[in-house]
Scaffold this motif. Structure first.
Motif, PDB file in Angstrom:
ATOM      1  N   UNK A 175       0.824  -1.216   0.000  1.00  0.00           N
ATOM      2  CA  UNK A 175       0.000   0.000   0.000  1.00  0.00           C
ATOM      3  C   UNK A 175       0.858   1.265   0.000  1.00  0.00           C
ATOM      4  N   UNK A 176       2.025   1.194   0.647  1.00  0.00           N
ATOM      5  CA  UNK A 176       2.923   2.351   0.668  1.00  0.00           C
ATOM      6  C   UNK A 176       3.508   2.605  -0.724  1.00  0.00           C
ATOM      7  N   UNK A 177       3.864   1.517  -1.410  1.00  0.00           N
ATOM      8  CA  UNK A 177       4.405   1.635  -2.761  1.00  0.00           C
ATOM      9  C   UNK A 177       3.349   2.187  -3.712  1.00  0.00           C
ATOM     10  N   UNK A 178       2.128   1.677  -3.598  1.00  0.00           N
ATOM     11  CA  UNK A 178       1.044   2.107  -4.489  1.00  0.00           C
ATOM     12  C   UNK A 178       0.587   3.530  -4.187  1.00  0.00           C
ATOM     13  N   UNK A 179       0.417   3.866  -2.912  1.00  0.00           N
ATOM     14  CA  UNK A 179      -0.137   5.167  -2.533  1.00  0.00           C
ATOM     15  C   UNK A 179       0.856   6.303  -2.702  1.00  0.00           C
ATOM     16  N   UNK A 180       2.141   6.025  -2.516  1.00  0.00           N
ATOM     17  CA  UNK A 180       3.142   7.097  -2.535  1.00  0.00           C
ATOM     18  C   UNK A 180       4.092   7.010  -3.728  1.00  0.00           C
ATOM     19  N   UNK A 181       3.875   6.053  -4.597  1.00  0.00           N
ATOM     20  CA  UNK A 181       4.679   5.972  -5.823  1.00  0.00           C
ATOM     21  C   UNK A 181       6.147   5.686  -5.569  1.00  0.00           C
ATOM     22  N   UNK A 182       6.435   4.761  -4.661  1.00  0.00           N
ATOM     23  CA  UNK A 182       7.839   4.446  -4.370  1.00  0.00           C
ATOM     24  C   UNK A 182       8.474   3.718  -5.553  1.00  0.00           C
TER      25      UNK A 182
END
Length: 230
Positions: free
Chosen positions: A218-225
């Motif tokens: 979710x962090x990768x998807x939500x913040x574009x990591x």
């Protein structure tokens, strides 16, 4: 302008401030002693330049922090905080690089569900936002391990569900996954570059039970990591 330094010289901010404090004491140290504390040759013009450069940097940093005070984190700042923390950067260094307070960065990490690193021997507690009973192949997760390259917490990617062959998982009635994770290569002068053409990191693997890992997809998807930086 940055000060050029030799490998043995101790010109980190903490030590320079220590020298400044010692020079300003009621019974100050000599400039020769100050040079010795910095591990530089006795050179008063260079000593003055080092102190002047440090004070200018601190003034600039304070000015930038004053301008950022009270402002919410930007989208880029949020992405950078998460990415840098997940790859092992200390909170103090993250804050310093973006001219924010340490409390600001720590608060964002705690309130966003970013899994925190733990000291050796401490229990890794998966944040509520990251808890799952089952994970998908290709999903990014966070795990802790005693291996030096993953100790304290590490991002990894699930490559296989190995529950059917994992006796521990069957005994505990949970899932088990094979995980790939990457470690950056720190280039040094004695590396023979032709051995590592274009390589920036190497891949390792481990296996973990489902309750030992937490999802960070979710962090990768939500913040574009950028996955290649993890």
């Amino acid at each position: 302008m940055a000060i050029k330094k030799k490998a043995h010289e101790k010109l980190d901010d903490k030590n320079i401030q220590r020298v400044i404090n010692a020079l300003n004491e009621e019974k100050p140290i000599t400039k020769k002693e100050a040079c010795e504390m910095l591990h530089i040759n006795y050179n008063t013009p260079r000593l003055s330049k080092i102190i002047k450069n440090y004070r200018e940097q601190e003034a600039y940093r304070q000015n930038r922090m004053d301008k950022n005070r009270g402002k919410v984190a930007t989208k880029d700042e949020k992405r950078d905080i998460i990415s840098q923390y997940l790859t092992g950067m200390a909170v103090t260094d993250i804050a310093k690089g973006m001219y924010r307070s340490t409390a600001f960065v720590k608060s964002f990490i705690d309130n966003t569900g970013v899994p925190t690193r733990v000291a050796q021997g401490e229990e890794f507690i998966v944040p509520d936002e990251c808890v799952k009973e089952e994970f998908k192949v290709g999903e990014w997760i966070w795990f802790n391990s005693n291996h030096p390259n993953a100790r304290g917490g590490k991002a990894g990617k699930i490559i296989e569900d190995i529950t059917s062959s994992a006796k521990m998982a069957q005994a505990q009635e949970c899932k088990c996954y094979k995980i790939h994770y990457w470690t950056p290569i720190e280039w040094k002068d004695d590396f023979w570059v032709p051995w590592w053409p274009g390589y920036k990191r190497w891949k390792s693997w481990t296996c973990k039970l489902s309750y030992e890992i937490g999802s960070i997809q979710h962090l990768i998807d939500d913040y574009g990591l950028n996955e290649e930086s993890l």
